[in-house]
Design a protein around this motif. Structure first.
Motif, PDB file in Angstrom:
ATOM      1  N   GLU A 166      12.665  -3.076  -8.174  1.00  0.00           N
ATOM      2  CA  GLU A 166      12.517  -4.096  -9.211  1.00  0.00           C
ATOM      3  C   GLU A 166      11.056  -4.205  -9.653  1.00  0.00           C
ATOM      4  OE1 GLU A 166      14.111  -4.479  -6.337  1.00  0.00           O
ATOM      5  OE2 GLU A 166      16.172  -4.496  -7.116  1.00  0.00           O
ATOM      6  N   ALA A 167      10.144  -4.179  -8.684  1.00  0.00           N
ATOM      7  CA  ALA A 167       8.710  -4.266  -9.021  1.00  0.00           C
ATOM      8  C   ALA A 167       8.269  -3.044  -9.808  1.00  0.00           C
ATOM      9  CB  ALA A 167       7.888  -4.401  -7.740  1.00  0.00           C
ATOM     10  N   ARG A 168       8.774  -1.864  -9.427  1.00  0.00           N
ATOM     11  CA  ARG A 168       8.421  -0.642 -10.166  1.00  0.00           C
ATOM     12  C   ARG A 168       8.876  -0.728 -11.612  1.00  0.00           C
ATOM     13  NH1 ARG A 168      10.037   2.153  -5.289  1.00  0.00           N
ATOM     14  NH2 ARG A 168      12.072   2.610  -6.214  1.00  0.00           N
ATOM     15  N   ALA A 169      10.091  -1.211 -11.834  1.00  0.00           N
ATOM     16  CA  ALA A 169      10.622  -1.306 -13.195  1.00  0.00           C
ATOM     17  C   ALA A 169       9.781  -2.255 -14.047  1.00  0.00           C
ATOM     18  CB  ALA A 169      12.078  -1.771 -13.157  1.00  0.00           C
ATOM     19  N   GLN A 170       9.395  -3.379 -13.479  1.00  0.00           N
ATOM     20  CA  GLN A 170       8.586  -4.351 -14.220  1.00  0.00           C
ATOM     21  C   GLN A 170       7.206  -3.786 -14.533  1.00  0.00           C
ATOM     22  OE1 GLN A 170       8.592  -7.811 -11.696  1.00  0.00           O
ATOM     23  NE2 GLN A 170      10.754  -8.267 -12.055  1.00  0.00           N
TER      24      GLN A 170
END
Length: 261
Positions: free
Chosen positions: A112-116
């Motif tokens: 999720e952090a990578r996508a953001q």
């Protein structure tokens, strides 16, 4: 006297130390002390991210051949898996990148952090590019050569020419000053940004491949040799996205050929 609930609500809104926080330290209530401890942990975590961000910025600046030079970072994703492509990305970041505080090597972040962060990188980058080399190409030229080609292609595809390129341990033949730095993705903001784009791009590709060949569970293992993946290879054999020159796939194919020849 404020209730503990009210104090907790106010603490959520405070970003920096204040005189009120010092006053709260004198409050004898256990609930207040716990709330203050939670705020301190949150603050320390934020400060650690800011410090890491500043160190990464300083690392990139140390490679500038002249003031305000454009420094690009290059990284790849997918050198180790048994299936799927190797993907490289290159990113040139502007001076003002405060929205990227918390950016780190893609392996250290959640999906999720990578996508953001990938979205933020695309928004703020002066320029970026991505290159994909298929499993077929990897089998044809080997993984090292395919990764090198992918990185060089990505740099050459940039819409803005960088003045210096930092790569994650891979020497490149490009028309630009360059340095191959071991573990650059943990030291350079630009390389960390590139690692995020490479990783998210490759994961998206492997999820599409999963739809075509769900038995291998590529959406979860991204082509890496997990126990589940290896078991399915034994029972189903490889698909068109597997790297035929990688073990144990190479041995599986050879044994199959011997069995039917």
């Amino acid at each position: 006297m404020q209730t503990i609930k009210d104090i907790e609500e106010e603490l959520r809104l405070i970003e920096e130390p204040t005189s009120w926080l010092a006053e709260l330290e004198e409050d004898p209530r256990a609930g207040v002390k716990k709330a203050l401890a939670r705020w301190a942990r949150r603050y320390d975590k934020k400060q650690a991210k800011i410090e890491a961000y500043q160190q990464k910025k300083a690392f990139d600046a140390s490679y500038e051949p002249f003031q305000n030079a454009l420094v690009a970072g290059v990284d790849e994703a997918g050198r180790g898996p048994l299936a799927g492509p190797v993907v490289s990305a290159v990113v040139i970041l502007p001076e003002d990148t405060n929205t990227l505080i918390g950016l780190d090597d893609s392996k250290a972040l959640s999906k999720e952090a990578r996508a953001q962060l990938a979205e933020k990188v695309r928004e703020v980058a002066i320029a970026y590019a991505v290159d994909i080399q298929s499993a077929e190409v990897i089998d044809e030229v080997n993984i090292y050569a395919a990764t090198k080609r992918s990185m060089e292609n990505a740099v050459n595809a940039l819409s803005v020419k960088p003045d210096f390129v930092i790569t994650d341990a891979m020497p490149l033949n490009i028309n630009c000053l360059t340095a191959a730095v071991i573990k650059a993705d943990a030291q350079s903001l630009a390389v960390a940004a590139a690692s995020i784009l490479a990783k998210t791009t490759r994961d998206d590709l492997m999820e599409k491949v999963h739809e075509e060949f769900p038995m291998y569970n590529f959406a979860q293992n991204a082509g890496y040799g997990t126990a589940e993946h290896l078991a399915v290879l034994q029972s189903h054999g490889p698909c068109i996205h597997h790297r035929k020159t990688f073990e144990p796939i190479k041995t599986l194919i050879n044994n199959h050929d011997k069995q039917f020849n």
